[in-house]
Design an enzyme around this catalytic site. Sequence first.
Site, PDB file in Angstrom:
ATOM      1  N   ALA A  73       0.856  -1.185   0.000  1.00 58.90           N
ATOM      2  CA  ALA A  73       0.000   0.000   0.000  1.00 58.90           C
ATOM      3  C   ALA A  73       0.894   1.238   0.000  1.00 58.90           C
ATOM      4  O   ALA A  73       2.077   1.174   0.324  1.00 58.90           O
ATOM      5  CB  ALA A  73      -0.918  -0.008   1.223  1.00 58.90           C
ATOM      6  N   GLY A 118       0.007  -5.004   1.011  1.00 62.00           N
ATOM      7  CA  GLY A 118      -1.239  -4.932   0.266  1.00 62.00           C
ATOM      8  C   GLY A 118      -1.170  -5.660  -1.066  1.00 62.00           C
ATOM      9  O   GLY A 118      -2.190  -6.131  -1.569  1.00 62.00           O
ATOM     10  N   GLU A 121      -1.824  -9.239  -0.273  1.00 60.02           N
ATOM     11  CA  GLU A 121      -3.255  -9.369   0.020  1.00 60.02           C
ATOM     12  C   GLU A 121      -4.082  -9.332  -1.266  1.00 60.02           C
ATOM     13  O   GLU A 121      -5.061 -10.077  -1.402  1.00 60.02           O
ATOM     14  CB  GLU A 121      -3.672  -8.246   0.971  1.00 60.02           C
ATOM     15  CG  GLU A 121      -3.079  -8.412   2.366  1.00 60.02           C
ATOM     16  CD  GLU A 121      -3.283  -7.202   3.254  1.00 60.02           C
ATOM     17  OE1 GLU A 121      -3.801  -7.376   4.369  1.00 60.02           O
ATOM     18  OE2 GLU A 121      -2.916  -6.083   2.843  1.00 60.02           O
ATOM     19  N   GLU A 141       3.792  -5.424   7.623  1.00 58.97           N
ATOM     20  CA  GLU A 141       3.053  -4.328   8.254  1.00 58.97           C
ATOM     21  C   GLU A 141       3.474  -4.031   9.690  1.00 58.97           C
ATOM     22  O   GLU A 141       3.545  -2.861  10.097  1.00 58.97           O
ATOM     23  CB  GLU A 141       1.544  -4.634   8.208  1.00 58.97           C
ATOM     24  CG  GLU A 141       0.904  -4.484   6.840  1.00 58.97           C
ATOM     25  CD  GLU A 141       0.985  -5.736   5.997  1.00 58.97           C
ATOM     26  OE1 GLU A 141       0.310  -5.797   4.959  1.00 58.97           O
ATOM     27  OE2 GLU A 141       1.736  -6.681   6.382  1.00 58.97           O
TER      28      GLU A 141
END
Length: 272
Positions: A73, A118, A121, A141
């Site tokens: 992200a 991300g 994911e 993270e």
Amino acid sequence: MTDVVIEKKGHVAIVKIEHMKAMNALSTDMYAQLEEAFDELAKDLDNVYAVVLTGSSTVNKKGKTVNSFVAGADISEMATKTCAEGKLFGNESNRVCWKIENFKRPVIAAINGFCLGGGCELAMSCDIRLASENASFGQPEVGLGITPGFGGTQRLARFVGAGKAKEMLYTARANYTAQDALDMGLVNYVYPLENLLDEAVKLAEEIAAQAPIAVSLVKEAVNVGMQTDLNSALKFEGNCFAQCFATEDQKYGMAYFLDKNRDKPAKEFKNK
């Protein structure tokens, strides 16, 4: 859309993330573009039978080619978010991952480089994952003071088991190799980088050659079954099986199988 590009090859759609100035990092805008892309494809299911999702590459200042599926992200965007803003971003991002996971056609992730946070994911929202030999995986993270927020703690454990998932999540390592991912069951196959997209498209074409309605029902049955008890899942599967007998594809497919004429043309379903 400017950073997410759709290309179609027959009944296969290729969705390519092209935001290499940020290593394809997923910002609010990037998630919105991905959602727009899949919404656009959802309107064309009469022609789209399988999807390949991949990233792009760029040449850095040293002249080296750098590849990235999604490097994570966008940290620069997240750094100043409040709790309320973080929740909103998480909800929006989760919605896009859920939409891909439940898209009516199979989605194959062609992971061509960095697949972190991300990005990992996002890849886990796809049905099948293929990786290039240079791909790297991780959920880093906690090293940034946050938890995964887009399915990392849930899908990862379902794919690789709770113990391995906790190792990846607790350590924040970002250097799991493609072979590591293959060994733990996170990806299906590993290919040389130069062959990856061709292999992904080849697999997508193989899927697209089957009865689209039946494939869609199989995807739904597997997804539902992963979330419920066996007895309920078997009942759902039985309903899917029964639905197929109301389609032209079932009648055509079985008639084709029973036809002993060796000169018949290649099988082509009608998606009806």
